[in-house]
Motif scaffolding. Structure first.
Motif, PDB file in Angstrom:
ATOM      1  N   GLN A 146      37.021  26.278  42.993  1.00  0.00           N
ATOM      2  CA  GLN A 146      36.072  27.366  43.232  1.00  0.00           C
ATOM      3  C   GLN A 146      34.708  26.826  43.601  1.00  0.00           C
ATOM      4  OE1 GLN A 146      35.846  31.161  40.940  1.00  0.00           O
ATOM      5  NE2 GLN A 146      37.219  29.997  39.660  1.00  0.00           N
ATOM      6  N   GLY A 201      37.419  34.877  48.756  1.00  0.00           N
ATOM      7  CA  GLY A 201      36.988  36.259  48.559  1.00  0.00           C
ATOM      8  C   GLY A 201      37.509  37.219  49.614  1.00  0.00           C
ATOM      9  N   TYR A 210      45.078  33.747  37.614  1.00  0.00           N
ATOM     10  CA  TYR A 210      44.287  34.332  36.535  1.00  0.00           C
ATOM     11  C   TYR A 210      42.975  33.584  36.363  1.00  0.00           C
ATOM     12  CZ  TYR A 210      43.029  36.098  31.938  1.00  0.00           C
ATOM     13  OH  TYR A 210      42.365  36.681  30.894  1.00  0.00           O
ATOM     14  N   ALA A 211      43.036  32.244  36.468  1.00  0.00           N
ATOM     15  CA  ALA A 211      41.834  31.447  36.268  1.00  0.00           C
ATOM     16  C   ALA A 211      40.814  31.701  37.378  1.00  0.00           C
ATOM     17  CB  ALA A 211      42.170  29.966  36.190  1.00  0.00           C
ATOM     18  N   VAL A 212      41.296  31.911  38.593  1.00  0.00           N
ATOM     19  CA  VAL A 212      40.367  32.039  39.715  1.00  0.00           C
ATOM     20  C   VAL A 212      40.007  33.491  40.003  1.00  0.00           C
ATOM     21  CG1 VAL A 212      40.031  31.564  42.169  1.00  0.00           C
ATOM     22  CG2 VAL A 212      41.177  29.895  40.735  1.00  0.00           C
ATOM     23  N   LYS A 213      40.984  34.385  40.010  1.00  0.00           N
ATOM     24  CA  LYS A 213      40.724  35.759  40.437  1.00  0.00           C
ATOM     25  C   LYS A 213      40.733  36.766  39.302  1.00  0.00           C
ATOM     26  CE  LYS A 213      39.918  36.483  43.915  1.00  0.00           C
ATOM     27  NZ  LYS A 213      38.733  36.231  44.781  1.00  0.00           N
ATOM     28  N   LEU A 251      42.942  41.222  37.621  1.00  0.00           N
ATOM     29  CA  LEU A 251      43.036  42.277  38.628  1.00  0.00           C
ATOM     30  C   LEU A 251      43.350  41.688  40.012  1.00  0.00           C
ATOM     31  CD1 LEU A 251      42.868  45.269  38.112  1.00  0.00           C
ATOM     32  CD2 LEU A 251      40.546  45.285  38.899  1.00  0.00           C
ATOM     33  N   ALA A 252      43.428  40.366  40.097  1.00  0.00           N
ATOM     34  CA  ALA A 252      43.938  39.652  41.255  1.00  0.00           C
ATOM     35  C   ALA A 252      43.448  40.218  42.589  1.00  0.00           C
ATOM     36  CB  ALA A 252      45.458  39.585  41.217  1.00  0.00           C
ATOM     37  N   GLY A 253      42.118  40.296  42.728  1.00  0.00           N
ATOM     38  CA  GLY A 253      41.547  40.885  43.932  1.00  0.00           C
ATOM     39  C   GLY A 253      41.427  39.912  45.066  1.00  0.00           C
ATOM     40  N   PRO A 254      40.801  40.240  46.185  1.00  0.00           N
ATOM     41  CA  PRO A 254      40.373  41.615  46.489  1.00  0.00           C
ATOM     42  C   PRO A 254      41.551  42.505  46.891  1.00  0.00           C
ATOM     43  CG  PRO A 254      39.760  40.076  48.225  1.00  0.00           C
ATOM     44  CD  PRO A 254      40.387  39.268  47.154  1.00  0.00           C
ATOM     45  N   PHE A 277      44.078  43.519  45.290  1.00  0.00           N
ATOM     46  CA  PHE A 277      45.379  43.040  44.821  1.00  0.00           C
ATOM     47  C   PHE A 277      46.066  42.102  45.801  1.00  0.00           C
ATOM     48  CE2 PHE A 277      44.643  47.087  42.656  1.00  0.00           C
ATOM     49  CZ  PHE A 277      44.688  46.642  41.346  1.00  0.00           C
ATOM     50  N   TYR A 309      51.006  40.441  33.268  1.00  0.00           N
ATOM     51  CA  TYR A 309      49.903  40.342  32.307  1.00  0.00           C
ATOM     52  C   TYR A 309      49.186  41.685  32.158  1.00  0.00           C
ATOM     53  CZ  TYR A 309      45.612  38.719  30.087  1.00  0.00           C
ATOM     54  OH  TYR A 309      44.565  38.553  29.224  1.00  0.00           O
ATOM     55  N   ARG A 310      48.875  42.306  33.309  1.00  0.00           N
ATOM     56  CA  ARG A 310      48.172  43.597  33.248  1.00  0.00           C
ATOM     57  C   ARG A 310      49.007  44.656  32.561  1.00  0.00           C
ATOM     58  NH1 ARG A 310      47.059  42.938  38.502  1.00  0.00           N
ATOM     59  NH2 ARG A 310      48.430  44.631  39.089  1.00  0.00           N
ATOM     60  N   PHE A 357      49.528  43.311  28.522  1.00  0.00           N
ATOM     61  CA  PHE A 357      48.333  43.239  27.693  1.00  0.00           C
ATOM     62  C   PHE A 357      47.323  44.333  28.014  1.00  0.00           C
ATOM     63  CE2 PHE A 357      49.659  38.727  27.467  1.00  0.00           C
ATOM     64  CZ  PHE A 357      49.765  38.643  26.094  1.00  0.00           C
ATOM     65  N   PHE A 369      44.368  45.994  30.791  1.00  0.00           N
ATOM     66  CA  PHE A 369      43.215  45.368  31.422  1.00  0.00           C
ATOM     67  C   PHE A 369      42.043  46.314  31.360  1.00  0.00           C
ATOM     68  CE2 PHE A 369      40.582  44.216  35.073  1.00  0.00           C
ATOM     69  CZ  PHE A 369      40.325  42.916  34.712  1.00  0.00           C
ATOM     70  N   SER A 420      43.237  42.186  25.046  1.00  0.00           N
ATOM     71  CA  SER A 420      44.620  41.755  24.870  1.00  0.00           C
ATOM     72  C   SER A 420      44.755  40.886  23.628  1.00  0.00           C
ATOM     73  CB  SER A 420      45.095  41.017  26.109  1.00  0.00           C
ATOM     74  OG  SER A 420      44.122  40.114  26.558  1.00  0.00           O
ATOM     75  N   GLN A 463      34.747  41.406  40.911  1.00  0.00           N
ATOM     76  CA  GLN A 463      35.069  42.827  41.046  1.00  0.00           C
ATOM     77  C   GLN A 463      34.311  43.802  40.140  1.00  0.00           C
ATOM     78  OE1 GLN A 463      38.864  43.945  42.606  1.00  0.00           O
ATOM     79  NE2 GLN A 463      39.794  42.101  41.807  1.00  0.00           N
ATOM     80  N   LYS A 468      31.273  37.609  49.197  1.00  0.00           N
ATOM     81  CA  LYS A 468      32.665  37.937  48.850  1.00  0.00           C
ATOM     82  C   LYS A 468      33.276  36.889  47.931  1.00  0.00           C
ATOM     83  CE  LYS A 468      33.346  40.265  53.203  1.00  0.00           C
ATOM     84  NZ  LYS A 468      33.945  40.141  54.530  1.00  0.00           N
ATOM     85  N   GLY A 469      32.704  35.680  47.963  1.00  0.00           N
ATOM     86  CA  GLY A 469      33.206  34.639  47.078  1.00  0.00           C
ATOM     87  C   GLY A 469      32.273  34.365  45.919  1.00  0.00           C
ATOM     88  N   ARG A 526      30.644  34.854  42.329  1.00  0.00           N
ATOM     89  CA  ARG A 526      31.042  35.370  41.031  1.00  0.00           C
ATOM     90  C   ARG A 526      29.819  35.836  40.249  1.00  0.00           C
ATOM     91  NH1 ARG A 526      35.964  32.258  38.417  1.00  0.00           N
ATOM     92  NH2 ARG A 526      36.061  34.347  37.543  1.00  0.00           N
ATOM     93  N   ASN A 573      40.035  50.747  36.769  1.00  0.00           N
ATOM     94  CA  ASN A 573      40.576  49.695  37.647  1.00  0.00           C
ATOM     95  C   ASN A 573      40.467  50.089  39.113  1.00  0.00           C
ATOM     96  OD1 ASN A 573      41.249  48.532  35.267  1.00  0.00           O
ATOM     97  ND2 ASN A 573      43.443  48.406  35.649  1.00  0.00           N
ATOM     98  N   ASN A 608      38.401  48.245  42.278  1.00  0.00           N
ATOM     99  CA  ASN A 608      39.058  47.860  43.517  1.00  0.00           C
ATOM    100  C   ASN A 608      38.410  48.493  44.746  1.00  0.00           C
ATOM    101  OD1 ASN A 608      40.893  46.907  45.355  1.00  0.00           O
ATOM    102  ND2 ASN A 608      42.491  48.347  44.802  1.00  0.00           N
ATOM    103  N   VAL A 668      34.718  47.362  45.492  1.00  0.00           N
ATOM    104  CA  VAL A 668      34.686  46.046  46.119  1.00  0.00           C
ATOM    105  C   VAL A 668      35.019  46.176  47.599  1.00  0.00           C
ATOM    106  CG1 VAL A 668      35.928  43.859  46.293  1.00  0.00           C
ATOM    107  CG2 VAL A 668      35.182  44.675  44.074  1.00  0.00           C
TER     108      VAL A 668
END
Lengths: 309, 423
Positions: free
Chosen positions: A131, A159, A241-244, A247-250, A252, A262-263, A266, A268, B75, B191, B247-248, B250, B388, B392, B395
């Motif tokens: 990243q 992104g 998960y570590a990077v996005k 919610l695994a955007g943009p 999805f 996971y969502r 557990f 979200f 969670s 997001q 966009k990238g 954080r 959620n 989405n 963004v």
């Protein structure tokens, strides 16, 4: 004849030696798996009470648009993730293995160690480092591209909807390329030198030796590498998960089966998790992997020619 | 001393032994409370300020602050509660997440806790059952949304705080054309900022705060109505003023960009104040979301965000209640609001806030109408969760991938799939 009536004593010793392994395997692998399959048939109400609902979770997951769209999206993304690994990771792994096994290469042990190193690092570190490298704000990749005259092609790859998944797949390839390399390298070392020598004496070029002698001999290993890649990719989760995030955007575009699970399981943010629906997703992941492995076993593995060396 | 030295030593030994015995029994008697929380940023303040202050009054109750990173909190907490390993005190998210924990029997009802009388019904509204019968968490603090700006850059360019939308966009334009600073420091990679600091920040001005929020729940208004589409139209105008590569970018990137002085305006929540106080070496100020041209009333999001409840399975409920009652006191309200400027106590006590930026945020309560985030009550209960969806689509609007109309249509169609008033 008295011996014909004599029964052999029950082979307790076999049971004795099998028991430890079997117990561990059953208790930490088989039982949780069966319990997950079973849990997928239940539903939970507001107060946390569970009741049996048959295949309803699966019906929702596969046919109700609210669930099925994310599901097919995740499955398709996961397939793309796998395709990138098959097209990039394994050929590069093969190439590196062939280069490493070349007797004329110096420092091959150092290269081997260095290339294998990222595999041993934590995914969280890999995600963080990449990243930063790719960051449009602090990253070095933009200047690097400018230095080689490709500056205008730089973008916030992680992104953008169109490039995020491919970028993540390539990061994962970078991390894990050491595994196919090592496996193929080991099987290349197993090829007897006489075979190679004979082909050289017969006048074949280096390319012909690789194509006609080495490749057929390491094909079973490549098959095994492919199936390992398949299983690992469809179980993947950590990097995304570590990077996005979960919610695994943009939009999805980087959502794979692991993050969807996971969502669901557990929850979200304000979406509350559902253990039973999560179990259904996990079961489908298991079935997908099962089907993939079965196809490989019956269609590919059985037809593969093996050579006694 | 008449005692022989030996005798004295004997007495001392006995005294020491007795002392050890007493102290060890008192250690056993002392309750050990563990607090579950997602505020890992506040660990130091809890351990250095809040818990010592509590122990001055109740030295016999040991308290341990045990946070989980915010994104994992929900969670991890539900897993711990199910496994019976959760702490005694549970920091509560607002509305449905905690309500569902209560419904599943993990949280103790708090109606009989005396300290609850110090909170208004509005403050308690985020942690009450739908029928209003049971309160299950004691409100701690709310956070206010707005914009934080770099005062030095504003002085350098001769700018002043905008009040209306036209002024706001003119301001952004000036910064963009006349300086190298990033006009608006926000990214879309994580997001949530798009929804929280974007949509929920500027939105209440359009949907008229509480009025719109309640109408949305009752179904009298749809997200596809004009006032909601306008919020995304407003957001879509932000894109040209966000930094390169937003966009990238954080959340932590945005915080760093702003505190390094590379950006002028930061769409914020008041919870950013403690971080900025620590990291920024310039003066910063705040202004509330600019109102649409011609509108007199301003609306702000003053979100009831954090509360504290008791784990029903806790063995130390009595001590936990003592702790909660202390949390309802004037002392705690003052301590907390000043140790963590930007988290505003929800208790009815009159308290004095020393941090100037936090004061600024708080002053908007008199100037503007307050509301809370519209997706938090009821509307995120089903699948798909409205929260959620807001992340989405907001963004995508900021990334220029979706039109405001389509964003509204997607959220409304999501609601209509499970929420009867919108069907």
């Amino acid at each position: 004849m008295t011996t014909s009536n004599h029964k052999a004593p029950f082979p307790w010793h076999i049971l004795f030696f099998l028991a430890p392994g079997l117990l561990i395997y059953v208790s930490i692998s088989v039982y949780p798996l069966l319990d997950t399959l079973w849990l997928g048939f239940f539903e939970e109400d507001e107060s946390g009470q569970r009741f049996f609902s048959g295949l309803k979770n699966y019906q929702t997951l596969l046919f109700d648009a609210v669930w099925s769209e994310p599901f097919w999206n995740a499955l398709w993304n996961n397939t793309k993730f796998f395709i990138v690994h098959m097209l990039v990771q394994n050929p590069i792994g093969l190439m590196l293995a062939v280069l490493l096994s070349s007797p004329r290469l110096q420092w091959s042990n150092s290269y081997r160690t260095l290339i294998f190193m990222p595999t041993m690092l934590s995914v969280v570190i890999i995600g963080f480092v990449w990243q930063l490298l790719l960051s449009p704000i602090w990253g070095i990749s933009e200047n690097f591209l400018y230095d080689i005259g490709l500056g205008e092609y730089f973008d916030a790859w992680l992104g953008n909807e169109g490039t995020a998944l491919t970028t993540l797949s390539l990061i994962s390839v970078w991390q894990f390329v050491g595994i196919p390399m090592m496996l193929i390298y080991a099987s290349l070392l197993n090829i007897p030198d006489e075979l190679i020598d004979a082909s050289v004496v017969d006048g074949s070029s280096a390319w012909q030796t690789f194509w006609n002698i080495k490749l057929p001999l390491i094909l079973p290993t490549i098959g095994m590498v492919s199936i390992l890649t398949f299983v690992a990719n469809f179980n993947a989760f950590e990097l995304i998960y570590a990077v996005k995030g979960a919610l695994a955007g943009p939009n999805f575009s980087t959502d794979i089966m692991g993050t969807l699970f996971y969502r669901t399981f557990f929850g979200f943010q304000l979406q509350s998790g559902s253990i039973t629906m999560g179990a259904a997703v996990a079961t489908l992941m298991f079935l997908i992997i099962l089907i993939g492995v079965a196809i490989y076993l019956f269609l590919v593995q059985r037809r593969m020619q093996r050579f006694q060396l | 001393m008449r005692n022989t030295p030996l005798k004295g030593a004997g007495f001392q030994m006995a005294g020491l032994a007795l002392g050890i015995a007493i102290s060890s029994t008192s250690v056993q008697a002392a309750d050990w409370l563990v607090i579950e929380s997602w505020r890992n940023d506040d660990t130091k303040i809890w351990s250095d300020v809040i818990i010592p202050a509590f122990n001055k009054v109740h030295p016999d109750i040991k308290v341990e602050f045990n946070p989980t990173p915010p994104s994992d909190y929900n969670s991890a907490l539900s897993a711990k509660l199910q496994g019976g390993t959760a702490g005694d005190l549970i920091t509560c998210r607002p509305f449905d997440v905690s309500l569902s924990l209560y419904n599943k029997g993990y949280l103790e009802p708090l109606n009989d806790v005396e300290g609850m009388k110090h909170f208004s019904d509005v403050a308690k509204s985020a942690w009450v059952t739908d029928d209003g019968a049971a309160n299950f968490c004691m409100p701690m603090a709310s956070v206010i949304h707005g914009f934080i700006y770099n005062k030095e850059i504003f002085e350098e360019l001769g700018l002043k705080e905008p009040r209306t939308e036209t002024e706001f966009f003119d301001l952004l334009n000036t910064i963009k054309t006349e300086s190298r600073y990033i006009p608006l420091v926000m990214g879309t990679a994580d997001q949530w900022e798009a929804a929280t600091m974007g949509f929920q920040n500027v939105g209440p001005n359009y949907w008229k705060g509480e009025e719109g929020r309640k109408n949305l729940i009752s179904g009298d208004e749809k997200i596809t109505d004009d006032q909601y589409v306008k919020v995304w139209e407003h957001l879509s105008k932000w894109s040209p003023y966000m930094g390169r590569g937003y966009k990238g970018q954080r959340y932590s990137d945005s915080q760093n960009l702003f505190t390094l002085g590379r950006g002028a305006i930061y769409p914020a929540g008041s919870w950013d104040i403690p971080t900025f106080n620590e990291q920024a070496d310039f003066k910063f100020g705040a202004f509330f979301p600019p109102v649409p041209d011609g509108q007199d009333t301003c609306y702000i999001s003053d979100h009831t965000d954090i509360a504290m409840g008791i784990n029903k399975a806790s063995k130390n409920k009595k001590s936990a209640k003592i702790f909660l009652n202390w949390m309802a006191s004037q002392d705690f309200a003052e301590l907390y609001s000043n140790a963590l400027p930007g988290f505003f106590s929800l208790a009815n006590h009159k308290i004095e806030i020393k941090d100037p930026v936090a004061q600024e945020f708080l002053s908007w309560r008199d100037e503007c109408q307050q509301t809370i985030r519209n997706s938090y009550q009821i509307l995120s209960r089903g699948t798909p969760s409205m929260e959620n969806e807001l992340w989405n689509v907001s963004v995508q609007v900021l990334n220029g991938k979706m039109t405001p109309e389509n964003a509204a249509a997607q959220v409304e169609s999501g609601l209509s799939k499970w929420y009867a008033p919108h069907q």
